[in-house]
Enzyme design. Structure first.
Site, short mmCIF file in Angstrom:
data_model
loop_
_atom_site.label_atom_id
_atom_site.label_comp_id
_atom_site.label_asym_id
_atom_site.label_seq_id
_atom_site.Cartn_x
_atom_site.Cartn_y
_atom_site.Cartn_z
N ASP A 1 -11.08 2.65 3.99
CA ASP A 1 -11.32 1.21 3.90
C ASP A 1 -12.83 0.93 3.83
O ASP A 1 -13.25 -0.18 3.51
CB ASP A 1 -10.74 0.49 5.13
CG ASP A 1 -9.44 -0.24 4.82
OD1 ASP A 1 -9.20 -0.55 3.64
OD2 ASP A 1 -8.67 -0.50 5.76
N GLN B 1 -4.41 -1.69 9.72
CA GLN B 1 -4.28 -3.03 9.16
C GLN B 1 -4.82 -4.07 10.15
O GLN B 1 -4.42 -4.11 11.30
CB GLN B 1 -2.80 -3.31 8.83
CG GLN B 1 -2.55 -4.61 8.09
CD GLN B 1 -3.19 -4.66 6.71
OE1 GLN B 1 -3.13 -3.70 5.94
NE2 GLN B 1 -3.83 -5.77 6.38
N LYS C 1 0.84 -1.20 0.00
CA LYS C 1 0.00 0.00 0.00
C LYS C 1 0.88 1.25 0.00
O LYS C 1 0.61 2.21 -0.73
CB LYS C 1 -0.93 -0.01 1.22
CG LYS C 1 -2.05 -1.05 1.09
CD LYS C 1 -2.80 -1.29 2.39
CE LYS C 1 -3.75 -2.49 2.24
NZ LYS C 1 -4.39 -2.87 3.50
#
Ligand code: NAD
Length: 292
Positions: free
Chosen positions: A119, A96, A52
């Site tokens: 997200d 994460q 990412k």
């Protein structure tokens, strides 16, 4: 049979994003900025976060990585999220997952400002998704919708079966595939579903997101179907340097000859996920979802 090439499509999407960043900066705007929080040293999480951060560089974003030991307390993490929420330079924040057991993923997810939740896991974004209002669509489902659109796959009036009802893939996929403009008739299947084979045999589009290696077999798929394989499971391999390889939820070799369209693993849905995260971050920087 047409292979849905996620590598190539994500490269195109990233190129489009990079062009928009260039225009934004030229017009006096600031570089989009994605922040990531990583707790611990889990191998897969390290790999995901590293890719990412790399992808941010590729498209001209700023990125910040905040790392914590697994001993970090929930309070410390929540306080860091608050700081990032009020940092005007940061457009998007991802934490994460998975997190260590002593930290509530629910509390962490809900702490993120919905306008920075690129997200798309915050209840406000999930709720807006269900209502068809502007929102951040979580990255994997968004990536799949991009593949479907860019390959011009017909959806209106078709029967779609989604296998798996997780909050990050299956459930949002079922909502997106039934929304106005896509217009498939969706059946959402899960571990308690009975007669799954018969249900799949009726489907024009099957989205497999259950995390079981090569679960979807050729005798479960009708001729001419579209099959999207979301699964990525690491299995040991003596043929790769890393000692493992990635397998999907679809028995690709035997299913592919029956399909009109199919995604491979790797190189299908996976690369689209990261490109979609960048897409959401750009949308956030341009205030396209939330205005303030
Ligand atoms: P999950 O474990 O949270 O959910 C799995 C779902 O599958 C559950 O809803 C369960 O009911 C269903 N299921 C399990 N066994 C079943 C069976 N026999 N029949 C029908 N349904 C069954 O998984 P997840 O987080 O949604 O991930 C699914 C897969 O997708 C995993 O392999 C994961 O690694 C992968 N994934 C890939 C990406 C990507 O970027 N490509 C992103 C997220 C997840």
């Amino acid at each position: 049979m047409i292979r849905l090439d996620g590598k190539q499509t994500s490269a195109t999407l990233k190129r489009e994003i990079a062009e928009q960043v260039e225009q934004l900066v030229k017009a006096g705007g600031k570089q989009p900025h994605l922040a990531a929080i990583l707790v611990g040293n889990d191998g897969a999480s390290e790999t995901y976060v590293a890719s990412k951060v790399r992808a941010c560089k590729e498209v001209g974003f700023k990125s910040s990585l905040f790392r914590y030991e697994t001993t970090v307390t929930e309070a410390e993490l929540l306080s860091k999220i608050e700081d990032i929420n009020s940092d005007r330079d940061i457009d998007g924040l991802i934490v994460q997952l998975p997190l260590p057991k002593h930290i509530s993923e629910e509390k962490v997810t809900e702490k993120i400002d919905p306008s920075k939740d690129v997200d798309g896991f915050h209840p406000q974004n999930m709720g807006r998704l269900a209502l068809g209002s502007p929102c951040f669509v979580s990255a994997t489902p968004h990536g799949i919708m991009e593949l479907i659109a860019r390959y011009n796959i017909q959806t209106s009036g078709k029967k779609c079966v989604v296998i798996g009802r997780s909050n990050i893939v299956g459930r949002p996929m079922s909502i997106l595939m039934s929304q106005k403009g896509i217009d498939t008739t969706v059946t959402l299947c899960h571990s308690r579903t009975q007669d799954l084979k018969e249900i799949c045999l009726e489907a024009d589009i099957i989205i497999a997101a259950l995390g079981k290696v090569e679960f979807l077999k050729a005798d479960m798929v009708k001729e001419g179907a579209t099959v999207i394989d979301v699964g990525i499971t690491r299995v040991p391999s003596d043929k790769t340097k890393s000692g493992w390889k990635l397998l999907g939820d679809v028995d690709f070799e035997n299913v592919a000859p029956k399909c009109n369209f199919i995604t491979p693993v790797p190189g299908g849905v996976g690369p689209m996920t990261i490109a979609s995260l960048l897409f959401n971050t750009l949308k956030s920087a341009k205030k396209e979802v939330y205005n303030s």
